[in-house]
Each structure stands twice: as C-alpha cells, then as structure tokens.
Scaffold this motif. Structure first.
Motif, short mmCIF file in Angstrom:
data_model
loop_
_atom_site.label_atom_id
_atom_site.label_comp_id
_atom_site.label_asym_id
_atom_site.label_seq_id
_atom_site.Cartn_x
_atom_site.Cartn_y
_atom_site.Cartn_z
N ASP A 22 124.33 91.40 66.31
CA ASP A 22 123.84 90.12 66.83
C ASP A 22 124.34 89.88 68.26
N ALA A 23 125.46 90.50 68.63
CA ALA A 23 126.09 90.27 69.93
C ALA A 23 125.17 90.71 71.06
N LYS A 24 125.40 90.14 72.22
CA LYS A 24 124.63 90.49 73.42
C LYS A 24 125.44 91.33 74.38
N ALA A 25 126.71 90.99 74.55
CA ALA A 25 127.59 91.73 75.46
C ALA A 25 128.22 92.92 74.75
N ALA A 26 128.56 93.94 75.52
CA ALA A 26 129.28 95.09 74.97
C ALA A 26 130.76 94.71 74.89
N ASP A 27 131.07 93.87 73.91
CA ASP A 27 132.41 93.30 73.80
C ASP A 27 132.99 93.58 72.41
N ALA A 28 134.07 92.87 72.07
CA ALA A 28 134.72 93.10 70.78
C ALA A 28 133.80 92.77 69.62
N GLN A 29 133.01 91.70 69.73
CA GLN A 29 132.07 91.36 68.66
C GLN A 29 131.06 92.49 68.45
N MET A 30 130.53 93.00 69.56
CA MET A 30 129.56 94.09 69.46
C MET A 30 130.17 95.30 68.76
N GLY A 31 131.37 95.69 69.18
CA GLY A 31 132.02 96.85 68.58
C GLY A 31 132.29 96.66 67.10
N ALA A 32 132.75 95.45 66.74
CA ALA A 32 133.05 95.19 65.33
C ALA A 32 131.79 95.22 64.49
N GLU A 33 130.72 94.60 64.97
CA GLU A 33 129.47 94.56 64.21
C GLU A 33 128.87 95.95 64.07
N LYS A 34 128.86 96.70 65.16
CA LYS A 34 128.28 98.05 65.12
C LYS A 34 129.08 98.96 64.18
N MET A 35 130.41 98.94 64.31
CA MET A 35 131.23 99.83 63.50
C MET A 35 131.16 99.45 62.02
N LEU A 36 131.16 98.15 61.73
CA LEU A 36 131.06 97.71 60.33
C LEU A 36 129.77 98.22 59.71
N ASN A 37 128.64 97.97 60.37
CA ASN A 37 127.35 98.41 59.85
C ASN A 37 127.28 99.93 59.72
N CYS A 38 127.70 100.61 60.77
CA CYS A 38 127.57 102.07 60.79
C CYS A 38 128.47 102.73 59.76
N LEU A 39 129.72 102.31 59.70
CA LEU A 39 130.67 102.96 58.80
C LEU A 39 130.31 102.70 57.34
N MET A 40 129.99 101.46 57.00
CA MET A 40 129.69 101.16 55.60
C MET A 40 128.42 101.88 55.13
N ALA A 41 127.37 101.83 55.94
CA ALA A 41 126.12 102.49 55.54
C ALA A 41 126.29 104.00 55.47
N SER A 42 127.06 104.56 56.38
CA SER A 42 127.29 106.02 56.37
C SER A 42 128.09 106.43 55.15
N LEU A 43 129.14 105.70 54.84
CA LEU A 43 129.96 106.04 53.67
C LEU A 43 129.17 105.86 52.38
#
Length: 475
Positions: free
Chosen positions: A319-340
């Motif tokens: 949902d984030a717009k900037a390449a910031d901590a929110q973006m990293g947290a959202e991307k990693m959460l989605n990517c890691l959980m779906a991958s695992l």
C-alpha cells in the motif's frame, strides 16, 4: 535438506472451505451475463434460470472439471531458457498489471504511463534475474481504451524474452493475442506446443461473470491458451468481512469459472489465482499490504494444492508509496509468507500504491527481496559435507576457516550475497553520501542499459498489423 514451510489450514478446514464453495455454487450459483456461456453450462448439466441469467452448478460437475485441469504446466518464453515449469513445490516471481502511473526516481514525481514508459519497464523487468515471468505492468494512457490490451501485448512481445501474462478484451481480443503470439513463435502449432502467453482474466465479485470475461474464457479455452482466473473480492465490500467468508466466495467464483473453461476444452491449463483483499474501514480504500492480504495468499496456496493446481497471487504488493520502512515491511511480509506457503507464482514486482503505480527503483529493490526469500526457501543443508566435522577437526581450537578449501568451495551457495543492500561500515557509507536503498537503486538505473534482442522485422510488422486492424474496427 531442512526447509522452512508455512501452513495455515488443516485438511479438515480445507475440506470445509471446499464443501462450502460447492454449496454456494449449487444453491446460489453465479450470474453469468454471456449467453453462450450459459448455453455451454446448461448443456453440461448446470441448472439455468435464463431470466435472471443465474447458473447453479452440481457438485459433481465442478469436481469433474477441476479433476480435468493439469497439475503441471509449461509456460515458455521467447528465449527458451526463460521458460518455467509450474509444478508442486515450485515457486516463481513476476511483475503485476495494470498500473496507470509511473514514478520517476530522478524527479521524484509520477506521471501517467505512456507506451514508451511501458517499453522501458518491460525491458527492465526482463533484465532482473529474480523475475521469472512478465505480467504486463501497466496500461498506457496514449492508446485507445478499447484496444489497449493489444498495445500492451505488442509492446511486451517486443521488449521481453520471458513468458507474458496479459489480459484480452473479449473473443476478438483473444484471437488477436493468439495471432500476435503466433507471429513471434512462427506458427499457431508452435504456439500451442510452446505457449508464450497466459490470459489474465477475472470474475466480477460478488458471484458474477460478465459478458466480456466469460466470452474471453470461452475463446481462450478454444484457442488452448493457458488461463489464470483471478477473483478479487474485497472483504467488507464485495465479499464478507470475515476472511474465511471472502475465501469461500472467491473459491466458488474460481471453481465456477474453471468449470466453464474445462467444459469448453477439457484439460485446458488453468492457474488457480486469487486477489482476495480487504477494505480499509477508515479510508474506504482497498488494502493489499496488510496481514489479511498475506493470510489470504497462504490460504490460496493451500487451496490450490487441495485441488492439485498451480497457483498465483499478489506476493509483492504494498500500500505504501515511498520506498521506506512501510514499503519494505509490507513487501517482505507478503513475499515471505506466500513463498513459504508454496504459492506457485508471486506477483507484484515494482508496484507501489496498491497496484496503481510502478516504481523502477522499486523493481530493483524487489529483485533483492526475492533473492533474500529464495535463500530462506533453500533451507539448511545437513549433509556430512555441510556438517563439516573433518574440517572443524582440521582447523581445531583457535584456528581460522577463511583460508580453508571448504570455505572457498561452499560460501557462494551457502551465504547470501547482496547486490543492493548496504553492509559497509558507517564511515564508508557516510563518505559515499549516506544513500538509502532507494537512492542506490536510482543510481543503478542511471547506468542500466536494455539488452533485449529485437524481434525479427516480419514478426514485429505482423504484430502491429493486428493492432492496427483492431483499431480500424473501432471506426
């Protein structure tokens, strides 16, 4: 090999979701707005109310259709080395469509995407070593709305060597897509044998197949093109606010659409896709970066395995717009959980602002995130060579492993090596300008050069002939 996995639903719970979905299809059904689709399903044994265009599906019809769909699928690229084999246990990564804006890291502003922008980000995606499939990233604003599916595919065919995932607008859209892809492959038969495109289609939640989507599914099945069917109910808006309820509704919509496809062409490759998401009750907007979205991706992976089908969903969306901590947290959460969880295809590389904006700098950042996650998926090797008892004995107390042959042999595959993350000392980082990851990515983009081989002139001409003919039919 010890590997990390993630499970959410028990076998009993998956059966409960399946049974509820069948009940929903049999008692409530889908509203299907395409007359031919209604006729096809009626002929297969579905109960049809033609006045309301309501189709109710017997459970045995649905289960037989799902059984006909293949468990493994080959998706081929223009470059054969870029092909992927969708099979149980495999995990692949892709971009996602269809953004309308692009962020320019050099100016810090965004603008509407044009055809040249789509060509640029398509070439960039082609160059990323962690992106396995290319889902058309954007819808250009400088194309006719009625035929922009053709423009998207034409630009993509010319600017990537990877398998392409794109929508098509109705029956004519499918025929045009097949003609363009066949021009690249060399023949219709070669395209059938080595599929270059997958059709990206969706249901209309709640519980509806509109005329265009149903017609596209029918023609896609007749043309034997792989189809990814993607319900996207929004929990609290177009689906029940409970995640399980939204999951059941999406599952029912998907099973109904699969039944239509398999009735037209038994054995057609279909990819079990869900974009179930939720409504932000404070803003009224759709949210795709929170924990609910991640949980639903896990459930998608598990239900697809229940049906023995390859799966796809948003695994890199934020949902984030900037390449910031929110973006990293959202991307990693989605990517890691779906991958695992074993989702077969995770989509969303490069997209921010839900799925409205493409950031080229974020494409490089996401590539790095995927690389990290792939190392996690690799797990821990506990073979005798990795346990290294002899090596430990040789080095002994107070020794050092840096110069040992064992280290030189194994460190590249054992230790993740970043391309974009910063691991320098503070003083060096300061001397180099205190750059965060977004600035480092933007700097990389300044020196990046595309290297996608051009299409043969006759193939490119044939592709654009199809696009021009589609535009001419609008006049």
């Amino acid at each position: 090999m010890a590997k990390v996995t993630l499970n959410l639903l028990s076998e009993e719970e998956k059966t409960r979701v399946h049974t509820a979905s069948l009940q929903l299809l049999e008692e409530v059904g889908l509203q299907i707005l395409d007359a031919e689709a209604v006729d096809i399903l009626s002929g297969a044994g579905a109960a049809v109310d033609r006045a309301s265009k309501r189709v109710r599906f017997p459970a045995d019809l649905v289960e037989e259709a799902v059984h006909l769909a293949p468990s493994e699928i080959d998706l081929c690229g223009r470059d054969p080395s870029q092909s992927v084999h969708l099979a149980p246990g495999a995990v692949f990564y892709t971009t996602n469509g269809y953004a309308t804006n692009i962020y320019d890291p050099s100016s810090g502003r965004r603008h509407e995407i044009r055809q040249e922008d789509l060509a640029y980000i398509t070439q960039l995606a082609d160059s990323l070593d962690q992106v396995d499939i290319y889902s058309v990233l954007a819808t250009p604003c400088d194309t006719p709305p009625e035929t922009n599916d053709r423009y998207q595919l034409a630009i993509s065919l010319a600017n990537t060597t990877k398998h392409i995932w794109n929508t098509a607008y109705g029956r004519e859209g499918v025929r045009d897509a097949v003609a363009m892809a066949a021009a690249v492959r060399g023949s219709r038969e070669a395209l059938r044998q080595f599929p270059l495109i997958t059709l990206d289609l969706t249901t209309l939640s709640p519980l509806t197949l509109d005329e265009r989507q149903a017609g596209t599914m029918i023609e896609g099945a007749r043309q034997e093109v792989p189809i990814g069917i993607s319900p996207g109910p929004i929990a609290g808006a177009t689906g029940p606010v409970t995640l399980a309820g939204t999951l059941v509704q999406a599952n029912a919509e998907l099973l109904g659409a699969i039944t239509l496809c398999q009735t037209v062409r038994p054995g057609l490759p279909v990819i079990f896709t869900q974009y179930t998401r939720s409504l932000d009750m404070a803003t009224g907007g759709v949210t795709m970066g929170g924990p609910e979205f991640s949980l639903l991706r896990v459930a998608t992976a598990e239900m697809s395995r229940y049906y023995r089908l390859p799966s796809r969903g948003g695994g890199m969306i934020a949902d984030a717009k900037a390449a910031d901590a929110q973006m990293g947290a959202e991307k990693m959460l989605n990517c890691l959980m779906a991958s695992l969880a074993g989702l077969t295809i995770l989509a969303g590389v490069g997209q921010a602002d839900f799925i409205n904006t493409v950031r080229p700098d974020l494409m490089l950042i996401d590539n790095e995130i995927i690389s990290v996650v792939r190392r996690v998926l690799q797990g821990l090797d506990t073979s005798p060579e990795s346990l290294a008892l002899e090596v430990i004995a040789e080095v002994g107390p107070g020794g050092n492993y840096l110069a040992h042959d064992h280290t030189a042999t194994h460190f590249r595959k054992e230790l993740w090596i970043p391309k974009l993350w910063d691991r320098k000392t503070w003083s060096v980082w300061e001397q180099e300008g205190c750059k965060d990851v977004a600035r480092r990515a933007a700097d990389r983009l300044k020196t990046w050069k595309p290297s996608v081989p051009s299409l043969p002139a006759e193939a490119e001409a044939a592709i654009w002939d199809v696009v021009r003919a589609a535009d001419a039919r609008l006049e």
